[in-house]
Design an enzyme around this catalytic site. Structure first.
Site, mmCIF file in Angstrom:
data_model
loop_
_atom_site.group_PDB
_atom_site.id
_atom_site.type_symbol
_atom_site.label_atom_id
_atom_site.label_comp_id
_atom_site.label_asym_id
_atom_site.label_seq_id
_atom_site.Cartn_x
_atom_site.Cartn_y
_atom_site.Cartn_z
ATOM 1 C CG HIS A 228 -26.484 -30.039 -3.092
ATOM 2 N ND1 HIS A 228 -26.263 -28.732 -2.732
ATOM 3 C CD2 HIS A 228 -27.842 -30.163 -3.241
ATOM 4 C CE1 HIS A 228 -27.417 -28.084 -2.667
ATOM 5 N NE2 HIS A 228 -28.404 -28.929 -2.970
ATOM 6 C CD GLU A 229 -29.816 -33.213 -4.917
ATOM 7 O OE1 GLU A 229 -30.790 -33.498 -4.183
ATOM 8 O OE2 GLU A 229 -29.707 -32.113 -5.492
ATOM 9 C CG HIS B 248 -31.362 -31.878 -0.084
ATOM 10 N ND1 HIS B 248 -31.656 -30.767 0.674
ATOM 11 C CD2 HIS B 248 -31.028 -31.412 -1.330
ATOM 12 C CE1 HIS B 248 -31.512 -29.676 -0.075
ATOM 13 N NE2 HIS B 248 -31.134 -30.044 -1.286
ATOM 14 C CG HIS C 201 -32.195 -31.728 6.634
ATOM 15 N ND1 HIS C 201 -32.424 -30.523 6.029
ATOM 16 C CD2 HIS C 201 -32.689 -31.606 7.886
ATOM 17 C CE1 HIS C 201 -33.030 -29.700 6.874
ATOM 18 N NE2 HIS C 201 -33.207 -30.339 8.009
#
Length: 629
Positions: free
Chosen positions: A437-438, A441, A444
């Site tokens: 998940h991290e 980020h 992104h």
């Protein structure tokens, strides 16, 4: 920190995950590729070896948002907190600077000039105008000063509320049954309750923690009321009917009416599944505690865990040997390379570059464009480090005047166990999913490359910012991906497919009830930031909303809202996680479900997904609740 961002548009989102789209490539037109260093080392090996042990000084690129959360020394955290407050005050003053506003207004009024701007420049100009307007630039001098003063007061109240949200409660020791006191921290004649103890197997421990930790605090209640009231005053001062209308302008949802429509439809779709989940929890509670079988708000986390363990045997110790930190990082490297042509390389930081010797520095390199940026990985536990997983933008990417590109720099902060004498850091399945998940980020931030820092990477609408990271959770739960890297750290044996299947099946347990709880939180957030003055006290509104949107009874003399710290960073935007998950689930189904390593060429645009979402909630709920491998 990611959750504090409001800026930007959809252009820095899914399109950033599609290299080559519209002829720009990952770096965009006119941005030069960086040369690849020969001193980088393989990423997997770098995370499965212990640090060299040399003492390192402070990170040279200090950023207050990060330092106030993560720095090991209290003095630096306090100084960073003050710096954040000073910067916030300065920004609010700039947002009410009439000369700047008039210059921008003149530019945007010149149609020929506006038409000559590239779309990105025009978008940033419009966003700056938006920031001016929501800060009250159109008001007279006295009212502008009032707007600045309100913003400063809101910053102070927010800081006070956050501190109070995490402050422990005390109770005189003799008021607790003697046989459960050892579960809590003892302080002389008092017991300190610093959390909900949601996983404690003793029902009485969970009940006591819930009632004591959530017992109303008059100062915290007053702080929340003042925070909500001042936000409403600010919104009305600058021309909005509610704070929610002000906060949601420029988001995917656009307005609170759309948000409530989304939440109500989602609640209706979840209701039957949620009832079944609560019935299942009640059955397990009756089995283990037949004298007191009613399901209470402190029960679902524990009993859903019991059901998962009983049905699927997903003891973390069975999985952790297959998820060494190095193996997981190599899995991410494989995924990014095959999907995006991007590789991760470990780089030795210079003296004084990092704040702790455990921190790893990664270079992110594209196969044709070269170096894209850096990720600092602060992954391991240490004293006084917050128990939260975070992504921080230390430096945003932007196109410089000389045509070179300023490389983005981000920090990922996790709380993983240290390696032991005989093994590397081993992750539970939940830790592995959080890591994916991290890293969503972080990528992104690396790939969402724009001309201006204002809209780079995760600086996009709050209700879109979680889409790439939640999308990464789907990859983390797909055997075709997991099979690429999950190897026993001693034997090299791959993780058996049936173990992955059990893990995926276990996540279906009470998934609807968990999601329904988020709907309740998001609805409460909308009501608190809706029409003022509020019709009832914040606690009465909590009781009413909980019974309508969650289904479990309100517990008298509790005030959960006083612990709802997201009311600060996500005020009127807590729905964002649910909307991002909905979009991510649609992207996964349309683009990656058939082959996670080969995005379908005809993937719909983000605008298409959002339109389907807010119009008729066109969701595949099996995918939304991650009910598939």
């Amino acid at each position: 920190m990611l959750c504090a961002r409001r800026l930007g548009g959809l252009g820095a989102g899914i399109a950033a995950l599609r290299p080559g789209r519209a002829g720009r490539g990952i770096l965009g037109a006119g941005i030069r590729a960086r040369r690849v260093s020969t001193s980088w080392s393989p990423v997997g090996a770098a995370f499965n070896v212990k640090p060299q042990g040399r003492r390192l000084d402070l990170f040279s690129e200090r950023r207050a948002d990060f330092v106030k959360i993560a720095h090991p020394e209290p003095a630096f955290r306090e100084a960073a907190e003050e710096a954040c407050r000073s910067i916030g005050t300065m920004v609010e003053k700039l947002n009410t600077n009439v000369e700047l506003y008039q210059s921008l207004q003149k530019l945007l009024a010149d149609k020929n000039l506006v038409d000559s701007l590239d779309p990105e420049t025009r978008r940033v100009a419009e966003l700056f105008m938006f920031d001016f307007e929501i800060s009250g630039i159109h008001l007279d001098k006295e009212k502008r000063k009032r707007a600045v003063d309100l913003n400063v007061k809101i910053l102070d109240l927010s800081s006070t509320f956050l501190m109070g949200a995490n402050f422990p409660n005390k109770i005189v020791k003799h008021l607790l049954p003697e046989h459960i006191r050892h579960n809590f921290i003892s302080d002389g004649d008092h017991i300190i309750i610093d959390g909900l103890h949601a996983e404690a197997p003793d029902d009485l421990v969970r009940e006591a923690a819930y009632k004591i930790f959530l017992y109303p605090n008059a100062g915290q209640l007053k702080c929340l009321e003042e925070l909500l009231s001042n936000r409403d005053l600010l919104a009305k001062l600058v021309g909005y009917s509610t704070f929610s209308h002000r906060a949601l302008q420029g988001t995917i949802a656009k307005n609170p009416e759309t948000v409530m429509q989304f939440l109500e439809k989602l609640s209706d779709k979840l209701s039957e599944r949620t009832r079944k989940d609560f019935a299942m929890i009640q059955g397990m509670k009756m089995k283990l505690n037949p004298q007191k079988s009613e399901v209470m708000p402190w029960d679902p986390p524990y009993y859903s865990g019991v059901i998962r363990a009983e049905r699927y045997n997903i003891e973390p110790s069975l999985y952790s040997p297959f998820f060494s930190l190095g193996a997981c990082m190599e899995g991410l490297n494989i995924l990014f390379n095959r999907l995006l042509g991007v590789s991760l390389y470990a780089e030795q930081p210079a003296k004084g570059e990092v704040w702790c010797e455990d921190v790893r520095k990664l270079a992110v390199v594209h196969e044709s464009e070269g170096l894209l940026g850096y990720i600092y990985c602060d992954f391991l536990q240490r004293a006084d480090k917050p128990h939260q997983d975070c992504h921080f933008t230390i430096r945003g990417g932007r196109l410089k005047e000389d045509g070179d590109y300023q490389l983005p720099v981000v920090v990922l902060m996790l709380n993983l166990p240290h390696p032991s004498r005989g093994s590397p850091t081993l992750l539970t399945p939940g830790m592995m999913e959080n890591l994916f998940h991290e890293m969503g980020h972080a990528m992104h931030s690396m790939l969402g490359r724009t001309r201006y820092q204002h809209i780079t990477g995760t600086r996009c609408p709050t209700d879109f910012a979680e889409v790439p990271s939640i999308l990464m959770e789907y990859f983390a739960n797909d055997y075709r991906v997991v099979n690429q890297f999950a190897r026993h750290y001693q034997t090299g044996q791959p993780l058996p497919k049936n173990m992955v299947s059990r893990l995926c099946e276990s996540k279906k347990v009470c998934a609807a009830a968990d999601m329904q709880l988020q709907v309740f939180y998001a609805t409460l957030d909308q009501i608190y930031h809706g029409k003022h003055p509020l019709r009832r006290s914040t606690t009465d509104i909590l009781k009413e909303t909980q019974e309508k949107f969650y289904g479990l009874p309100y517990v008298p003399n509790t005030a959960w809202q006083l612990r709802f710290s997201h009311l600060v960073g996500y005020g009127a935007k807590y729905y964002s996680y649910l909307m991002s998950r909905a979009v991510a689930s649609m992207v996964w189904k349309e683009c990656f479900l058939q082959d996670p390593f080969n995005m379908l060429q005809k993937c719909p645009s983000v605008e298409d997904f959002v339109s389907a979402l807010v119009s008729d909630l066109d969701l595949d709920f099996e995918t939304f609740l991650m009910d598939s491998e």
